[in-house]
Design a protein around this motif. Structure first.
Motif, PDB file in Angstrom:
ATOM      1  N   PRO A 494       0.804  -1.227   0.000  1.00  0.00           N
ATOM      2  CA  PRO A 494       0.000   0.000   0.000  1.00  0.00           C
ATOM      3  C   PRO A 494       0.840   1.282   0.000  1.00  0.00           C
ATOM      4  N   ASN A 495       2.128   1.198   0.400  1.00  0.00           N
ATOM      5  CA  ASN A 495       2.976   2.398   0.448  1.00  0.00           C
ATOM      6  C   ASN A 495       3.650   2.699  -0.885  1.00  0.00           C
ATOM      7  N   ARG A 496       3.419   1.859  -1.877  1.00  0.00           N
ATOM      8  CA  ARG A 496       4.032   2.069  -3.182  1.00  0.00           C
ATOM      9  C   ARG A 496       3.374   3.255  -3.887  1.00  0.00           C
ATOM     10  N   ASP A 497       4.191   4.064  -4.551  1.00  0.00           N
ATOM     11  CA  ASP A 497       3.628   5.198  -5.295  1.00  0.00           C
ATOM     12  C   ASP A 497       2.716   4.681  -6.404  1.00  0.00           C
ATOM     13  N   ASN A 702       4.644   0.837   6.784  1.00  0.00           N
ATOM     14  CA  ASN A 702       5.255   0.167   5.627  1.00  0.00           C
ATOM     15  C   ASN A 702       5.971  -1.091   6.107  1.00  0.00           C
ATOM     16  N   ARG A 703       5.259  -2.209   6.063  1.00  0.00           N
ATOM     17  CA  ARG A 703       5.841  -3.452   6.591  1.00  0.00           C
ATOM     18  C   ARG A 703       6.972  -3.971   5.721  1.00  0.00           C
ATOM     19  N   LEU A 704       6.881  -3.759   4.397  1.00  0.00           N
ATOM     20  CA  LEU A 704       7.964  -4.208   3.526  1.00  0.00           C
ATOM     21  C   LEU A 704       9.246  -3.437   3.841  1.00  0.00           C
ATOM     22  N   GLY A 705       9.124  -2.110   4.015  1.00  0.00           N
ATOM     23  CA  GLY A 705      10.284  -1.313   4.388  1.00  0.00           C
ATOM     24  C   GLY A 705      10.803  -1.669   5.765  1.00  0.00           C
ATOM     25  N   LEU A 736       7.885 -10.662   9.835  1.00  0.00           N
ATOM     26  CA  LEU A 736       7.243  -9.762   8.869  1.00  0.00           C
ATOM     27  C   LEU A 736       7.222 -10.373   7.473  1.00  0.00           C
ATOM     28  N   ALA A 737       8.302 -11.037   7.084  1.00  0.00           N
ATOM     29  CA  ALA A 737       8.364 -11.650   5.746  1.00  0.00           C
ATOM     30  C   ALA A 737       7.284 -12.705   5.588  1.00  0.00           C
ATOM     31  N   ARG A 738       7.077 -13.483   6.644  1.00  0.00           N
ATOM     32  CA  ARG A 738       6.012 -14.509   6.569  1.00  0.00           C
ATOM     33  C   ARG A 738       4.642 -13.860   6.507  1.00  0.00           C
ATOM     34  N   GLU A 739       4.445 -12.799   7.253  1.00  0.00           N
ATOM     35  CA  GLU A 739       3.145 -12.131   7.281  1.00  0.00           C
ATOM     36  C   GLU A 739       2.751 -11.593   5.913  1.00  0.00           C
ATOM     37  N   ILE A 740       3.734 -11.073   5.165  1.00  0.00           N
ATOM     38  CA  ILE A 740       3.400 -10.474   3.867  1.00  0.00           C
ATOM     39  C   ILE A 740       3.745 -11.412   2.702  1.00  0.00           C
ATOM     40  N   SER A 741       4.057 -12.671   3.014  1.00  0.00           N
ATOM     41  CA  SER A 741       4.349 -13.688   1.990  1.00  0.00           C
ATOM     42  C   SER A 741       5.470 -13.248   1.052  1.00  0.00           C
TER      43      SER A 741
END
Length: 805
Positions: A494-497, A702-705, A736-741
């Motif tokens: 969702p944080n991606r431009d 931003n979970r990926l960040g 976090l990596a597991r949560e967002i696959s």
């Protein structure tokens, strides 16, 4: 016994049956009629004594059994003895009453029309030969072990039931329904000593109309030995005679190639001692629902069975000599038995090497031409056409349009978009196609057809649909995939431009996702179509769709480490954007190529694309795009161990983000600066920058960040010898990596977590972390998998994945 005595006893029998039903409290006339396959009026006449002929003993026993069961279900156990008594009293009387009434019938020669012909006909037919009508079983029958076992199992259970056993074998054209039915019928023929009847109902026969039920029953009666002049004219009368002839007999009836349930129903036996097997391209759902038929839907053959079939046709030596060609022939034939047999016959007759035949089948648009045995029943196009031509106009149109789809599997929403219609109306069309076995609903809402039917649909849409109609349908399908994938990507990242999508056509259905997990699952299923869709869009001149499809796929493909697919679709996107002279599309494609080529270690090519993207964004003065380019360049230089250059470009990215107050970008750039410092050996400075980045990522959600930053912090702490702190950071990142696959992030984190655990002496935990990374990695990255196996081997114990990964 006189005729009057016989008539008196007949009335007494009817009265006893009526009394039994009255005391049992049921069952209803409708229920009795359905159970005995008679009309309600016929049952009523028997119970009221208004009949001039003796009902078959199977009918009498059926009424008694039904009343006994009903009384038992209703708790009227005192009536069970009455049911038993009727059977015991009337069974020995039955033959005498039958004889007396037959004698009376012969004496009424003045009124032949009112005489019952059934008894005489049955007696005359008993002198005829036992029918053995099964066609010869195919010589090269292969496979179908599970289906044969299922058929055997129901036959074995038949002795425990008092109902007629009916098998309804369905499946698409050429799938081997008749071959299976005939093969199995021969296997069990000895269990039906009173005969085996067979009739081809020609429900789907080239150049011939389906056989009417009246004609079909006539043929079966003749086979049973009934003189032609004794066969009544009406369907009801013929059906009654037919069932009377089969009453109490162990007979197998194979009704092949049925059009629908209405054609079949009058041909079904009425006695539990008989068995009916029906084959049809249509599913015969009403036969299953109303008549209790057992459905058996045939799919294409398994790979092993398809190989076995070719081996039986061509000989084991020839097949074993060219195993690669055999695999190609099996694949090109879609594992469809008819296609495999045609391919084998061509190989036998021409003497060509199997590799030459396989090459013919691989040629685009040639498969259906090669798979042609020269007559309507051996020509795949003709065989498929019989099912296609029976469709309603909306279903035929949708089937054609399915030929535009790049894969033979799709959702109901895709079908609605192709048709340009509502989902509700298209579902009705899909049901018709499913019932016609032109496709199958293999999971709720998802449909598939085998490759040869898909190729046939492709030919139809090219030949019968105008170019404008094809392009419009393709546009609607691509709109569906583009807008649905965009919605899914917004949930993944969702944080991606964002970008501005090409507007969708109004009638297009777009997926709605309940959350990130559902969006990821959708991508798992649909990403091969999205990759192929970019090529389709480019070929059709829909270039904005082409580059935007690459954009919406980027997050998923990166998380899944699908670098080759990402590189391919990025090149398609760049070519499309170049044709449009669309600077936004060009930049995004150049960025993707820089990222993926860095991961593929093609550094010079990656740098040229990234620098071109930075120059492009500078010309139209877009600081955010410039910042993105510098950040990608920083990652590239880290991979090349050009650490100071990496830090410089990450700092340039931060300054550009800062100038436009782009907080999410600032956080990403801070982490990139920190990562550059720790790779250069300045681990404490890395922690300072990454802690600033972490606070921003957490503030923005931003979970990926956040994942990437926890990873950087873990690495820096590990290099400083702070093992417990490093492990804690890595574990946060792995969670976090597991949560967002994010498989890519999870593999990298688990690899480094294992290193940190190993450094603290926790060997078992380190091995487990590396093994988890290897499990996630699977066969995506052979080089990475080998490195993980090497680490596991050094600490003792083999990995669970064997062979090449």
């Amino acid at each position: 016994m006189s005729a009057d005595d016989g008539r008196l006893l007949l009335r007494q029998l009817c009265e006893d049956l009526r009394l039994l039903r009255f005391r049992a409290g049921g069952p209803s006339l409708r229920s009795l009629a359905a159970r005995l396959r008679l009309g309600k009026s016929q049952i009523g006449s028997i119970l009221n004594g208004k009949i001039g002929q003796l009902p078959d003993w199977d009918v009498v026993r059926g009424i008694v059994d039904a009343c006994r069961q009903y009384a038992q279900d209703q708790g009227r156990l005192d009536q069970l003895s009455l049911a038993t008594g009727i059977e015991q009293v009337w069974r020995p009387r039955y033959a005498m009453v039958e004889y007396a009434l037959q004698q009376a019938s012969r004496q009424r020669s003045a009124a032949p029309a009112s005489a019952d012909p059934f008894r005489t006909v049955r007696r005359d037919a008993a002198q005829a030969a036992v029918p053995r009508q099964l066609p010869a079983a195919t010589r090269h029958f292969a496979g179908r072990i599970a289906e044969l076992a299922e058929l055997d199992g129901l036959l074995d259970d038949a002795s425990t039931t008092n109902a007629v056993i009916i098998w309804a074998i369905g499946g698409t054209a050429g799938v081997g329904k008749t071959a299976l039915a005939v093969y199995w019928a021969h296997r069990v023929a000895d269990r039906f000593p009173d005969g085996q009847l067979y009739i081809n109902l020609r429900g789907f026969d080239p150049g011939r109309r389906a056989i009417a039920p009246t004609a079909a029953v006539y043929g079966l009666l003749v086979a049973l030995g009934v003189p032609r002049d004794r066969i009544p004219p009406s369907l009801d009368a013929r059906t009654a005679l037919y069932r009377s002839m089969l009453a109490g007999k162990r007979t197998l009836v194979l009704l092949d190639n049925a059009r629908d349930a209405d054609q079949v129903r009058p041909l079904l036996p009425g006695t539990p001692s008989a068995l009916a097997v029906v084959t049809s391209r249509n599913r015969l759902t009403s036969l299953v629902a109303a008549d209790g038929a057992h459905p058996l839907c045939l799919d294409v053959m398994s790979l092993a069975d398809a190989r076995d079939l070719l081996g039986k046709r061509l000989g084991a030596n020839r097949v074993s000599a060219e195993p690669g060609a055999v695999e190609q022939i099996v694949t090109a034939s879609a594992r469809l038995p008819l296609a495999l047999n045609i391919a084998a016959a061509r190989a036998q007759q021409t003497g060509f090497r199997l590799a030459e035949l396989a090459a013919e089948l691989r040629q685009a648009g040639r498969r259906l031409t090669v798979l042609d045995a020269g007559d309507p029943t051996g020509r795949l196009r003709s065989v498929f056409a019989l099912s296609y031509e029976a469709l309603s106009a909306p279903s035929a149109r949708l089937f054609r349009l399915v030929g535009l789809h790049p894969r033979p599997e799709f959702s109901a929403a895709v079908a609605a978009s192709l048709a340009g219609d509502s989902l509700a109306r298209v579902r009705e069309t899909l049901i018709e196609l499913d019932l016609s076995s032109l496709l199958i609903e293999h999971t709720p809402g998802r449909f598939a057809l085998h490759d040869l039917l898909h190729a046939y649909a492709g030919e139809l849409v090219r030949d019968q649909a105008a170019g404008r109609e094809r392009r419009a349908a393709l546009r609607r399908m691509l709109d569906y995939y583009l807008h649905s994938a965009y919605a899914a990507d917004r949930l993944l990242y969702p944080n991606r431009d964002p970008i501005t999508l090409i507007p969708r056509i109004e009638t297009v259905v777009v997926e709605e996702f309940a959350g990130e997990s559902q969006a990821m699952s959708w991508f798992e299923i649909e990403y091969p179509v999205l990759v192929a869709g970019a090529d389709l869009a480019a070929d059709a001149g829909l270039d904005r769709h082409a580059w935007q499809l690459a954009w919406v796929l980027a997050t998923f493909l990166q998380r899944r480490r699908q670098w080759s697919e990402l590189a391919a679709i990025a090149r398609v996107a760049l070519a499309a954007a170049d044709r449009l002279a669309d600077s936004t599309g060009q930049f995004h494609a150049l960025r993707l190529l820089g990222i993926v080529l860095t991961r593929l270690r093609r550094y010079d090519e990656a740098e040229s694309y990234v620098r071109r993207g930075i120059d492009l964004s500078a010309r139209w003065n877009d600081p955010v795009s410039q910042a993105v380019g510098h950040r990608v360049l920083s990652d590239l230089f880290v991979a090349q161990e050009r650490h100071q250059e990496a830090i410089t470009h990450a700092e340039r990215a931060f300054d550009l983000y800062l100038a436009v107050d782009h907080l999410a970008g600032q956080a990403l750039a801070l982490n990139a600066i920190g990562w550059g410092h720790t790779q250069a050996g300045d681990h404490r400075r890395c922690i300072i920058y990454c802690e600033r980045a972490l606070a921003l990522h957490q503030r923005l959600g931003n979970r990926l960040g956040e994942l990437a930053t926890w990873h950087s912090l873990g690495y820096a702490h590990h290099q400083l010898g702070l093992g417990r702190e490093a492990i804690a950071c890595y574990e946060r990142a792995a969670r976090l990596a597991r949560e967002i696959s994010d498989w890519d992030g999870e593999v990298n984190v688990l690899n480094d977590l294992g290193d940190a655990l190993h450094a603290t002496g926790e060997t078992d935990a380190a091995r487990q972390a590396w093994q988890r990374a290897l499990d996630v990695l699977g066969e995506v990255d052979p080089r990475g998998a080998d490195q993980l196996r090497s680490k596991i081997a050094k600490v003792g114990g083999g990995s669970r994945l064997s062979g090449s990964a």
